[in-house]
Scaffold this motif. Structure first.
Motif, PDB file in Angstrom:
ATOM      1  N   LEU A  87       0.814  -1.221   0.000  1.00  0.00           N
ATOM      2  CA  LEU A  87       0.000   0.000   0.000  1.00  0.00           C
ATOM      3  C   LEU A  87       0.849   1.273   0.000  1.00  0.00           C
ATOM      4  O   LEU A  87       0.309   2.382   0.016  1.00  0.00           O
ATOM      5  N   GLN A  88       2.157   1.106  -0.002  1.00  0.00           N
ATOM      6  CA  GLN A  88       3.098   2.226   0.011  1.00  0.00           C
ATOM      7  C   GLN A  88       2.883   3.126   1.227  1.00  0.00           C
ATOM      8  O   GLN A  88       2.827   4.358   1.127  1.00  0.00           O
ATOM      9  N   ILE A  89       2.760   2.468   2.387  1.00  0.00           N
ATOM     10  CA  ILE A  89       2.602   3.168   3.662  1.00  0.00           C
ATOM     11  C   ILE A  89       3.719   2.698   4.592  1.00  0.00           C
ATOM     12  O   ILE A  89       3.930   1.499   4.744  1.00  0.00           O
ATOM     13  N   ASP A  90       4.404   3.629   5.216  1.00  0.00           N
ATOM     14  CA  ASP A  90       5.461   3.273   6.156  1.00  0.00           C
ATOM     15  C   ASP A  90       4.858   2.839   7.492  1.00  0.00           C
ATOM     16  O   ASP A  90       3.877   3.442   7.953  1.00  0.00           O
ATOM     17  N   PRO A  91       5.462   1.813   8.135  1.00  0.00           N
ATOM     18  CA  PRO A  91       5.028   1.461   9.489  1.00  0.00           C
ATOM     19  C   PRO A  91       5.115   2.673  10.411  1.00  0.00           C
ATOM     20  O   PRO A  91       5.980   3.536  10.233  1.00  0.00           O
ATOM     21  N   GLU A  92       4.222   2.742  11.346  1.00  0.00           N
ATOM     22  CA  GLU A  92       4.109   3.833  12.326  1.00  0.00           C
ATOM     23  C   GLU A  92       3.467   5.085  11.733  1.00  0.00           C
ATOM     24  O   GLU A  92       3.321   6.087  12.429  1.00  0.00           O
TER      25      GLU A  92
END
Length: 143
Positions: A87-92
């Protein structure tokens, strides 16, 4: 703000009121309703136990021990990382749930779902896949 493991995003689509315990079901029902009622709500995306895990009977010493599997937390964290990467989302990251839904429609496929969820005990029931298909079809006409 709701703290949510990456892979629990998929669980949101197909949740049917069933789970590991009464407390788990109550919390999951609250979370799915809150996200449905207020899709602009901010979600902090994790690769570790979240607000839902707090009431799961499989959480032991801060890690998932599903089916007494000592490597469960590592495998589940890897699923979280993979989904967030897809989803091209960084953790945190802290993201509006509505933005996550758009990313699902733009970036996620049923093939990715099948690969990610094949080892989940809930996958054979088909709830999450049906919910994801419904979301993609109704909201974005992708299926």
């Amino acid at each position: 703000m709701i703290r949510l493991r990456g892979h629990h995003l998929l669980c949101q689509f197909g949740y049917q009121g069933k789970g590991y315990s009464e407390a788990f079901c109550f919390r999951m029902t609250q979370m799915t309703k809150a996200l449905s009622d207020q899709p602009t709500q901010i979600v902090k995306l994790l690769v570790s136990p979240d607000d839902l895990c707090e009431v799961c009977p499989n959480l032991k010493n801060g890690a998932c021990k599903t089916c007494e599997d000592p490597l469960a937390e590592m495998r589940i964290s890897n699923k979280d990382r993979q989904l967030l990467s897809d989803l091209q989302i960084d953790p945190e990251s802290e993201v509006a749930f509505s933005e996550i839904l758009v990313k699902f429609a733009e970036l996620y496929s049923l093939e990715q779902f099948e690969k990610l969820c094949i080892s989940c005990e809930w996958e054979p029931l088909g709830y999450c896949e049906a919910g994801l298909k419904r979301h993609l079809r109704e909201d974005f006409g992708n299926v």
